[in-house]
Enzyme design. Sequence first.
Site, PDB file in Angstrom:
ATOM      1  N   ASP A  59      22.708   9.663  11.678  1.00 12.92           N
ATOM      2  CA  ASP A  59      23.396  10.959  11.520  1.00 12.92           C
ATOM      3  C   ASP A  59      22.808  11.765  10.355  1.00 12.92           C
ATOM      4  O   ASP A  59      23.203  12.909  10.129  1.00 12.92           O
ATOM      5  CB  ASP A  59      24.921  10.778  11.366  1.00 12.92           C
ATOM      6  CG  ASP A  59      25.325   9.985  10.137  1.00 12.92           C
ATOM      7  OD1 ASP A  59      24.748   8.915   9.903  1.00 12.92           O
ATOM      8  OD2 ASP A  59      26.227  10.452   9.400  1.00 12.92           O
ATOM      9  N   HIS A  60      21.834  11.185   9.641  1.00 13.22           N
ATOM     10  CA  HIS A  60      21.161  11.896   8.547  1.00 13.22           C
ATOM     11  C   HIS A  60      19.675  12.124   8.834  1.00 13.22           C
ATOM     12  O   HIS A  60      19.006  12.836   8.099  1.00 13.22           O
ATOM     13  CB  HIS A  60      21.320  11.125   7.231  1.00 13.22           C
ATOM     14  CG  HIS A  60      22.760  10.985   6.830  1.00 13.22           C
ATOM     15  ND1 HIS A  60      23.320  11.721   5.819  1.00 13.22           N
ATOM     16  CD2 HIS A  60      23.765  10.229   7.349  1.00 13.22           C
ATOM     17  CE1 HIS A  60      24.611  11.406   5.719  1.00 13.22           C
ATOM     18  NE2 HIS A  60      24.906  10.513   6.633  1.00 13.22           N
ATOM     19  N   HIS A 111      26.090   1.995  -0.095  1.00 11.92           N
ATOM     20  CA  HIS A 111      26.251   2.333   1.323  1.00 11.92           C
ATOM     21  C   HIS A 111      25.084   1.737   2.117  1.00 11.92           C
ATOM     22  O   HIS A 111      25.274   1.087   3.143  1.00 11.92           O
ATOM     23  CB  HIS A 111      26.304   3.851   1.453  1.00 11.92           C
ATOM     24  CG  HIS A 111      26.444   4.373   2.852  1.00 11.92           C
ATOM     25  ND1 HIS A 111      27.563   4.168   3.615  1.00 11.92           N
ATOM     26  CD2 HIS A 111      25.595   5.105   3.619  1.00 11.92           C
ATOM     27  CE1 HIS A 111      27.406   4.747   4.802  1.00 11.92           C
ATOM     28  NE2 HIS A 111      26.214   5.315   4.827  1.00 11.92           N
ATOM     29  N   ASP A 128      25.852   9.784   1.461  1.00 13.81           N
ATOM     30  CA  ASP A 128      27.036   8.983   1.795  1.00 13.81           C
ATOM     31  C   ASP A 128      27.381   8.017   0.659  1.00 13.81           C
ATOM     32  O   ASP A 128      27.926   6.944   0.883  1.00 13.81           O
ATOM     33  CB  ASP A 128      26.805   8.189   3.090  1.00 13.81           C
ATOM     34  CG  ASP A 128      26.833   9.066   4.332  1.00 13.81           C
ATOM     35  OD1 ASP A 128      26.990  10.295   4.195  1.00 13.81           O
ATOM     36  OD2 ASP A 128      26.686   8.523   5.445  1.00 13.81           O
ATOM     37  N   HIS A 166      29.359  14.507   4.366  1.00 16.68           N
ATOM     38  CA  HIS A 166      30.397  14.585   5.403  1.00 16.68           C
ATOM     39  C   HIS A 166      31.621  15.367   4.943  1.00 16.68           C
ATOM     40  O   HIS A 166      31.953  15.362   3.756  1.00 16.68           O
ATOM     41  CB  HIS A 166      30.875  13.181   5.804  1.00 16.68           C
ATOM     42  CG  HIS A 166      29.863  12.386   6.565  1.00 16.68           C
ATOM     43  ND1 HIS A 166      29.776  12.428   7.937  1.00 16.68           N
ATOM     44  CD2 HIS A 166      28.895  11.530   6.152  1.00 16.68           C
ATOM     45  CE1 HIS A 166      28.804  11.625   8.342  1.00 16.68           C
ATOM     46  NE2 HIS A 166      28.244  11.069   7.278  1.00 16.68           N
TER      47      HIS A 166
HETATM   48 FE    FE Z   1      26.658   9.558   7.305  1.00 12.16          FE
HETATM   49 ZN    ZN Z   2      25.437   6.767   6.261  1.00 11.07          ZN
END
Ligand code: FE
Ligand code: ZN
Length: 260
Positions: A59-60, A111, A128, A166
């Site tokens: 998602d990045h 993370h 994140d 996010h």
């Molecule tokens: Fe993410």
């Molecule tokens: Zn992540």
Amino acid sequence: MLTIDRIAAFSDNYIWVLSSSGDGPTMVVDPGDAAPVRRWLQDQRRELGAILITHHHADHTGGVRELNEEGRVPVLGPARPELPFVTDQLRDGSRVSELGISLEVLSTPGHTRDHLSFVGDGFALTGDTLFAGGCGRLFEGTAEQMYASLMRLAALPPATKIYCGHEYTAANLAFALEVEPENAALQERLQRALAARREGRATVPSTLAVELATNPFLRCGEAAVFRAASRFAGYRLSPGPETLAVVRRWKDGWTPAGGR
Ligand code: FE
Ligand code: ZN
């Protein structure tokens, strides 16, 4: 003058765009999806000049190949097999110097084991690691690593603007209130975040000062937080990483009242 623009992607990702001039090429941070970035560049009549990556999650990074099909622009990010398209591998203490933009690179594991954060003049891109009102899940790193990463970010000037990856703020703050129901700054912040979301506004960036006052993961040294975490754990915790580990575990199993 540096400007930072926001592109929303998927359901709750933010892709940040850094520009040092009104019409020059831009630096795109964590393009998880190419389509909204393409659209933004077209609308703004801007050109992609560089891509910056905080960590390897799809998602990045999912839009990098499509945005950089011909490999024209530098892609800066962690050294990691999942990121073969990174042209400039960064590590702690590296400096990003591209397109008139200068950023300090901080290794902020927790993370992921090689998550990077980027610190500019008055702002930090925290991916994140540090979220508005929360922190990333511990997928690869330990609570000790996440704690140390958050403490490094916490040492930046309080006015530092925090640009995270996010829009999780309202849910994060609802959980934070479970931990610290008496925190007045937190109660107010949750109300502001809920109002912003109702009106379709973003809650990011926040400032480090706001995070220090309301984010339980930055407050593992506060009596209210380690006492609440101790009650949850059922034994007495020490302030710091041990408290963070329990607050993180608490949040992982927590669902807001009313479900979701
Ligand atoms: Fe993410
Ligand atoms: Zn992540």
